[in-house]
Motif scaffolding. Structure first.
Motif, PDB file in Angstrom:
ATOM      1  N   PHE A  93      -4.563  78.262  14.621  1.00 27.92           N
ATOM      2  CA  PHE A  93      -4.347  79.551  14.662  1.00 27.92           C
ATOM      3  C   PHE A  93      -5.300  79.706  15.735  1.00 27.92           C
ATOM      4  O   PHE A  93      -5.028  80.715  16.988  1.00 27.92           O
ATOM      5  CB  PHE A  93      -4.835  80.217  13.288  1.00 27.92           C
ATOM      6  N   VAL A  94      -6.453  79.359  15.916  1.00 25.99           N
ATOM      7  CA  VAL A  94      -7.437  79.579  16.948  1.00 25.99           C
ATOM      8  C   VAL A  94      -6.757  78.968  18.032  1.00 25.99           C
ATOM      9  O   VAL A  94      -6.936  79.673  19.336  1.00 25.99           O
ATOM     10  CB  VAL A  94      -8.591  79.194  16.613  1.00 25.99           C
ATOM     11  N   SER A  95      -6.339  77.939  18.297  1.00 28.08           N
ATOM     12  CA  SER A  95      -5.727  77.062  19.176  1.00 28.08           C
ATOM     13  C   SER A  95      -4.528  78.008  20.191  1.00 28.08           C
ATOM     14  O   SER A  95      -4.604  77.453  21.062  1.00 28.08           O
ATOM     15  CB  SER A  95      -5.137  75.677  18.870  1.00 28.08           C
ATOM     16  N   MET A  96      -4.156  78.706  19.436  1.00 30.45           N
ATOM     17  CA  MET A  96      -2.924  79.685  19.986  1.00 30.45           C
ATOM     18  C   MET A  96      -3.676  80.361  21.156  1.00 30.45           C
ATOM     19  O   MET A  96      -2.736  80.625  22.012  1.00 30.45           O
ATOM     20  CB  MET A  96      -2.328  80.490  19.099  1.00 30.45           C
ATOM     21  N   GLY A  97      -4.806  80.677  21.188  1.00 32.09           N
ATOM     22  CA  GLY A  97      -5.334  81.203  22.150  1.00 32.09           C
ATOM     23  C   GLY A  97      -5.375  80.678  23.589  1.00 32.09           C
ATOM     24  O   GLY A  97      -5.221  81.287  24.488  1.00 32.09           O
ATOM     25  N   ALA A  98      -5.111  79.318  23.533  1.00 36.46           N
ATOM     26  CA  ALA A  98      -4.840  78.602  25.018  1.00 36.46           C
ATOM     27  C   ALA A  98      -3.452  78.563  25.464  1.00 36.46           C
ATOM     28  O   ALA A  98      -3.329  78.132  26.556  1.00 36.46           O
ATOM     29  CB  ALA A  98      -5.159  77.245  24.636  1.00 36.46           C
ATOM     30  N   MET A  99      -2.391  79.233  24.673  1.00 34.06           N
ATOM     31  CA  MET A  99      -1.239  79.128  25.307  1.00 34.06           C
ATOM     32  C   MET A  99      -1.148  79.879  26.678  1.00 34.06           C
ATOM     33  O   MET A  99      -0.100  79.367  27.380  1.00 34.06           O
ATOM     34  CB  MET A  99      -0.205  79.695  24.429  1.00 34.06           C
ATOM     35  N   ARG A 100      -1.721  81.024  26.912  1.00 34.75           N
ATOM     36  CA  ARG A 100      -1.684  81.491  28.336  1.00 34.75           C
ATOM     37  C   ARG A 100      -1.917  80.511  29.480  1.00 34.75           C
ATOM     38  O   ARG A 100      -1.414  80.426  30.274  1.00 34.75           O
ATOM     39  CB  ARG A 100      -2.553  82.575  28.273  1.00 34.75           C
ATOM     40  N   ARG A 101      -2.908  79.379  29.271  1.00 36.11           N
ATOM     41  CA  ARG A 101      -3.005  78.836  30.111  1.00 36.11           C
ATOM     42  C   ARG A 101      -2.227  77.298  30.155  1.00 36.11           C
ATOM     43  O   ARG A 101      -2.026  76.743  31.220  1.00 36.11           O
ATOM     44  CB  ARG A 101      -4.771  78.029  30.079  1.00 36.11           C
ATOM     45  N   ILE A 102      -1.743  76.801  29.133  1.00 32.68           N
ATOM     46  CA  ILE A 102      -1.320  75.442  28.813  1.00 32.68           C
ATOM     47  C   ILE A 102       0.227  75.734  28.475  1.00 32.68           C
ATOM     48  O   ILE A 102       1.072  74.578  28.646  1.00 32.68           O
ATOM     49  CB  ILE A 102      -1.796  74.599  27.959  1.00 32.68           C
ATOM     50  N   GLY A 103       0.648  77.053  28.273  1.00 34.41           N
ATOM     51  CA  GLY A 103       2.168  77.228  27.955  1.00 34.41           C
ATOM     52  C   GLY A 103       2.314  76.953  26.549  1.00 34.41           C
ATOM     53  O   GLY A 103       1.574  76.238  25.706  1.00 34.41           O
ATOM     54  N   LEU A 104       3.637  77.349  25.935  1.00 36.53           N
ATOM     55  CA  LEU A 104       4.130  77.047  24.432  1.00 36.53           C
ATOM     56  C   LEU A 104       3.962  75.618  23.958  1.00 36.53           C
ATOM     57  O   LEU A 104       3.501  75.290  23.032  1.00 36.53           O
ATOM     58  CB  LEU A 104       5.335  77.651  24.483  1.00 36.53           C
ATOM     59  N   PHE A 105       4.257  74.650  24.923  1.00 37.79           N
ATOM     60  CA  PHE A 105       4.428  73.342  24.570  1.00 37.79           C
ATOM     61  C   PHE A 105       3.412  72.361  25.426  1.00 37.79           C
ATOM     62  O   PHE A 105       3.578  71.132  25.288  1.00 37.79           O
ATOM     63  CB  PHE A 105       5.759  72.616  24.687  1.00 37.79           C
ATOM     64  N   GLY A 106       2.409  73.029  25.652  1.00 33.69           N
ATOM     65  CA  GLY A 106       1.470  72.121  26.679  1.00 33.69           C
ATOM     66  C   GLY A 106       0.358  71.636  25.848  1.00 33.69           C
ATOM     67  O   GLY A 106       0.408  71.854  24.638  1.00 33.69           O
ATOM     68  N   ARG A 107      -0.049  70.441  26.333  1.00 35.23           N
ATOM     69  CA  ARG A 107      -1.169  69.703  25.403  1.00 35.23           C
ATOM     70  C   ARG A 107      -2.444  70.203  25.780  1.00 35.23           C
ATOM     71  O   ARG A 107      -2.867  70.570  26.461  1.00 35.23           O
ATOM     72  CB  ARG A 107      -0.775  68.074  26.269  1.00 35.23           C
ATOM     73  N   ILE A 108      -3.113  70.145  24.521  1.00 34.35           N
ATOM     74  CA  ILE A 108      -4.416  70.406  24.439  1.00 34.35           C
ATOM     75  C   ILE A 108      -5.249  69.359  24.754  1.00 34.35           C
ATOM     76  O   ILE A 108      -5.403  68.487  23.928  1.00 34.35           O
ATOM     77  CB  ILE A 108      -4.720  71.251  23.012  1.00 34.35           C
ATOM     78  N   GLY A 109      -6.044  69.607  25.589  1.00 33.86           N
ATOM     79  CA  GLY A 109      -6.844  68.254  26.180  1.00 33.86           C
ATOM     80  C   GLY A 109      -8.135  68.707  25.880  1.00 33.86           C
ATOM     81  O   GLY A 109      -8.589  69.284  25.148  1.00 33.86           O
ATOM     82  N   GLY A 110      -9.082  67.677  26.262  1.00 35.40           N
ATOM     83  CA  GLY A 110     -10.426  67.670  25.821  1.00 35.40           C
ATOM     84  C   GLY A 110     -11.223  68.937  26.072  1.00 35.40           C
ATOM     85  O   GLY A 110     -11.931  69.513  25.501  1.00 35.40           O
ATOM     86  N   GLU A 111     -10.946  69.552  27.384  1.00 32.64           N
ATOM     87  CA  GLU A 111     -11.587  70.681  27.794  1.00 32.64           C
ATOM     88  C   GLU A 111     -11.175  71.930  26.782  1.00 32.64           C
ATOM     89  O   GLU A 111     -11.991  72.765  26.463  1.00 32.64           O
ATOM     90  CB  GLU A 111     -11.192  71.098  29.215  1.00 32.64           C
ATOM     91  N   GLU A 112      -9.802  71.859  26.547  1.00 34.33           N
ATOM     92  CA  GLU A 112      -9.523  73.034  25.463  1.00 34.33           C
ATOM     93  C   GLU A 112      -9.928  72.874  24.103  1.00 34.33           C
ATOM     94  O   GLU A 112     -10.186  73.679  23.519  1.00 34.33           O
ATOM     95  CB  GLU A 112      -7.906  73.155  25.593  1.00 34.33           C
ATOM     96  N   ARG A 113      -9.998  71.562  23.681  1.00 32.04           N
ATOM     97  CA  ARG A 113     -10.675  71.118  22.229  1.00 32.04           C
ATOM     98  C   ARG A 113     -12.025  71.634  22.378  1.00 32.04           C
ATOM     99  O   ARG A 113     -12.480  72.322  21.205  1.00 32.04           O
ATOM    100  CB  ARG A 113     -10.422  69.940  21.821  1.00 32.04           C
ATOM    101  N   ALA A 114     -12.786  71.507  23.382  1.00 33.75           N
ATOM    102  CA  ALA A 114     -14.332  72.079  23.242  1.00 33.75           C
ATOM    103  C   ALA A 114     -14.249  73.317  23.433  1.00 33.75           C
ATOM    104  O   ALA A 114     -15.053  74.029  22.526  1.00 33.75           O
ATOM    105  CB  ALA A 114     -15.041  71.337  24.620  1.00 33.75           C
TER     106      ALA A 114
END
Length: 253
Positions: A93-114
């Motif tokens: 749920f919190v990870s959904m905040g990253a969609m603006r940067r990585i897109g709907l099907f983008g991969r969550i990398g190390g920077e985003e995980r941090a």
């Protein structure tokens, strides 16, 4: 971060099916401002926030986003508009905040995980990552929503009643996050019923009663006389609306 551009409202009217809910609103939310939007129930506050978020087109006038676009805006709706039964855990749920940067099907990398881990820790939800959001209390859910906003990292943040029905400790913790956003020169606009909190945490306020009552320093906006005026205006509008509905009732053939 540097401040994003301002939001300008030029004689804006907003509503549904050509029926105004907010009208004749003119003013500027300066870059980096913290603005509380207050007023009685039925004053059009949530309608205004949807217009500012670009989710509702004006019936009249215009809203100008200076130096950014609506996709740069993080919008937190009222809790009642969020599907708490959706089968998703806190981490996703919190990870959904990253969609603006990585897109709907983008991969969550190390920077985003941090970034996500830091956001969860910042709101006090460490250890809740695997919990389904449907099992969270009202305060815990609001913390998760603020964590998602932290991950989104937007320059403009719109909050619709962010402190409704949550405990005092959660409120204090989330107000601290808003204070951090202000230090970072983000623009924060929040609909608030907690007038003491508005006076304490927001330098400016818009008192709304379907049309503006006052827009300026918060203590002036939320004076007893202006609050009474806003109540009278909304009550008068409701009476007029009832009269209109009676007049529009179709007659039997």
């Amino acid at each position: 971060m540097s401040a994003a551009g301002s939001i300008r409202l030029d004689n804006v009217t907003l509503g549904y099916e050509r029926r105004p809910a907010v009208h004749h609103l003119t003013g500027v939310v300066e870059a980096g401002a913290a603005l509380a939007v207050c007023g009685p129930n039925g004053a059009g506050k949530s309608t205004l926030l949807k217009g500012l978020a670009g989710l509702l087109a004006p019936i009249g006038g215009r809203i100008v986003w200076d130096g950014f676009s609506p996709r740069d805006i993080a919008y937190l709706p009222q809790s009642a508009e969020i599907d708490h039964a959706f089968p998703i855990d806190v981490l996703d749920f919190v990870s959904m905040g990253a969609m603006r940067r990585i897109g709907l099907f983008g991969r969550i990398g190390g920077e985003e995980r941090a970034r996500i881990a830091t956001a969860i820790a910042s709101v006090g939800l460490e250890g809740f990552e695997d919990r389904q959001i449907g099992t969270l209390s009202g305060g815990q859910m609001q913390r998760a929503l603020f964590a998602r906003l932290l991950v989104e990292d937007s320059p403009i943040i719109l909050l619709d009643e962010p402190f409704g029905a949550i405990d005092a400790k959660t409120t204090d913790d989330l107000v601290t996050i808003i204070a951090r956003w202000r230090e970072e020169r983000r623009t924060v606009i929040a609909i608030l019923h907690e007038l003491d909190l508005a006076r304490r945490a927001f330098p400016k306020a818009l008192l709304l009663a379907r049309e503006p009552v006052f827009w300026g320093p918060t203590r002036e906006a939320l004076s007893d006389s202006r609050l009474a005026e806003a109540n009278r205006m909304v009550e008068a509008f409701d009476r007029d609306a009832e009269d209109c509905r009676r007049d529009e009732t179709p007659h039997a053939a």
